[in-house]
Design a protein around this motif. Structure first.
Motif, PDB file in Angstrom:
ATOM      1  N   THR A   1      25.490 -31.731 -16.468  1.00  0.00           N
ATOM      2  CA  THR A   1      24.610 -30.577 -16.503  1.00  0.00           C
ATOM      3  C   THR A   1      23.672 -30.604 -16.893  1.00  0.00           C
TER       4      THR A   1
ATOM      5  N   THR B   1      19.228 -29.244 -14.935  1.00  0.00           N
ATOM      6  CA  THR B   1      18.736 -28.215 -15.954  1.00  0.00           C
ATOM      7  C   THR B   1      17.241 -29.098 -15.984  1.00  0.00           C
TER       8      THR B   1
ATOM      9  N   ARG C   1      16.352 -24.430 -16.829  1.00  0.00           N
ATOM     10  CA  ARG C   1      17.112 -22.981 -16.717  1.00  0.00           C
ATOM     11  C   ARG C   1      16.620 -21.559 -17.158  1.00  0.00           C
TER      12      ARG C   1
ATOM     13  N   ASP D   1      19.587 -19.735 -13.384  1.00  0.00           N
ATOM     14  CA  ASP D   1      20.900 -19.918 -13.227  1.00  0.00           C
ATOM     15  C   ASP D   1      21.168 -20.939 -12.879  1.00  0.00           C
TER      16      ASP D   1
ATOM     17  N   ALA E   1      24.653 -23.266 -12.804  1.00  0.00           N
ATOM     18  CA  ALA E   1      26.115 -23.203 -12.161  1.00  0.00           C
ATOM     19  C   ALA E   1      27.234 -24.654 -11.371  1.00  0.00           C
TER      20      ALA E   1
ATOM     21  N   THR F   1      30.251 -26.360 -11.602  1.00  0.00           N
ATOM     22  CA  THR F   1      31.985 -26.738 -10.906  1.00  0.00           C
ATOM     23  C   THR F   1      32.656 -27.728 -10.395  1.00  0.00           C
TER      24      THR F   1
ATOM     25  N   SER G   1      25.236 -24.801  -8.555  1.00  0.00           N
ATOM     26  CA  SER G   1      23.985 -24.020  -7.769  1.00  0.00           C
ATOM     27  C   SER G   1      22.832 -23.121  -8.651  1.00  0.00           C
TER      28      SER G   1
ATOM     29  N   ARG H   1      22.660 -24.580  -2.539  1.00  0.00           N
ATOM     30  CA  ARG H   1      23.636 -24.817  -3.326  1.00  0.00           C
ATOM     31  C   ARG H   1      23.785 -26.544  -3.038  1.00  0.00           C
TER      32      ARG H   1
END
Length: 280
Positions: A9, A13, A63, A67, A69, A71, A118, A150
Motif C-alpha cells: 500500500t 500510493t 492518494r 483513489d 484500492a 485487494t 486499482s 487496474r
C-alpha cells in the motif's frame, strides 16, 4: 510475511510507482478478457532506470490525486516442496542444475498469490492538491478522470537457499510477465500525464519518458547510489544485471515467453549468471 500488505500500500500510493505500475503489472491468465478492460501494456523486456534517494523522498502521496484500492494482499506463504509450489502458483518451478560455491542444502519454497491494485484518477482531488502546492494541474486527457487503471500482481513462486546466518544466499523466482489494463486510455497517454503531475521530479519524468510508448519495456527502478546495472544474454534473452556497489549482492532479471525470471543472492555477477543460464 504479514507486513506485505502495508508495504505494498505504501509503494502504490507514490506517484512514481503509479507511473511504473501502469507498466508493472503481473497479471494472472485470463485477466485481459475481462469485460470492458483493454490491455495497454505487455512486458517483452526489462530495462533499468536509476533513481536517487532524493527522487523517492520528493514524491507526494498518490492518494492526493485519486483513489487507491488494494485487494488480495495476503502475503507470501511457504509450501512444502516444488510440486506444491507449482500446483499453487500455476507456474513451472525452475530447477537449479548446479549450486554456486558456498550455497548448500535444500531450498524453501514460497508462493505469492494474486494482488490487485486499482488507481482511479480524480481531476477534482488532483486540482486541490495542485492548488495546495501552488501549482497548476495539467488538463487530464479524455478517458482518465474517474476511470480506473487496474494492476494485477501475481501469482509468483520462489526458491530460497539460506546462508549460515539465516539470510538468503540464493533466490530463484518466477512470475507471469507484467501487463496493465485500462477501460480505454492508451498506455503512452496515461504514462505521460501521470509523469506531468506536480511533485514528480523533472529528471525522473525525463528518464521514464525515454522508454518506448508501445508498452513493451518494463522500467526497473534501481537505487543509483547503491546499485550498478548492466546487460547480458541469458539463453538468448536480453537480461538486466544488478550488482550492489560493494559487490555483496547481485541479481539478474529477464523475460521469456511471457514469464519474468529472477536470480539473486549474496554472490558475484558471474555466479548469478551461471545459475540463470543453468536453469531447467
Amino acid at each position: 510475511m504479514t507486513t506485505l500488505p502495508r508495504r505494498l500500500t505504501t509503494l502504490v500510493t507514490r506517484p512514481l510507482v503509479a507511473v511504473l505500475a501502469v507498466t508493472v503489472v503481473i497479471a494472472g491468465a485470463g485477466t485481459a478478457a475481462a469485460k470492458d478492460w483493454l490491455p495497454i501494456f505487455q512486458t517483452q523486456q526489462v530495462a533499468p532506470v536509476s533513481l536517487s534517494a532524493a527522487d523517492l523522498v520528493a514524491l507526494p502521496d498518490l492518494r492526493a490525486y485519486g483513489d487507491v484500492a488494494v485487494t488480495g494482499a495476503n502475503g507470501v506463504r511457504e509450501v512444502k516442496d516444488a510440486t506444491a509450489a507449482g500446483v499453487q502458483s500455476g507456474l513451472d518451478v525452475p530447477e537449479v542444475s548446479k549450486l554456486p560455491s558456498g550455497v548448500t542444502g535444500n531450498p524453501s519454497y514460497q508462493v505469492g498469490g494474486k494482488v490487485s491494485v486499482s488507481f482511479t484518477f480524480s481531476a477534482a482531488r488532483a486540482e486541490q492538491a495542485a492548488d495546495k502546492a501552488g501549482e497548476k494541474l495539467p488538463a487530464p486527457p479524455a478517458g482518465l478522470d474517474g476511470q480506473p487503471i487496474r494492476l494485477d500482481a501475481g501469482p509468483g513462486v520462489a526458491q530460497v537457499w539460506k546462508s549460515a546466518s539465516g539470510a538468503p544466499a540464493l533466490l530463484v523466482g518466477r512470475a507471469i510477465a507484467p501487463t496493465a489494463h485500462s477501460t480505454g486510455i492508451e498506455f503512452a497517454t496515461a504514462r505521460d500525464y501521470l509523469l506531468s503531475l506536480p511533485g514528480i521530479p523533472a529528471d525522473v519524468a525525463a528518464k521514464l519518458r525515454a522508454f518506448g510508448g508501445d508498452g513493451s519495456t518494463l522500467p526497473l527502478p534501481v537505487p543509483a547510489e547503491q546499485v550498478k546495472s548492466s546487460t547480458a544474454k541469458v539463453n538468448g534473452h536480453q537480461a538486466t544485471v544488478l550488482t550492489t556497489r560493494d559487490r555483496a549482492v547481485s541479481a539478474v532479471v529477464w523475460v521469456s515467453d511471457g514469464v519474468v525470471t529472477a536470480v539473486a543472492g549474496s554472490l558475484d555477477k558471474d555466479e548469478v549468471l551461471d545459475v540463470a543460464r543453468s536453469l531447467r
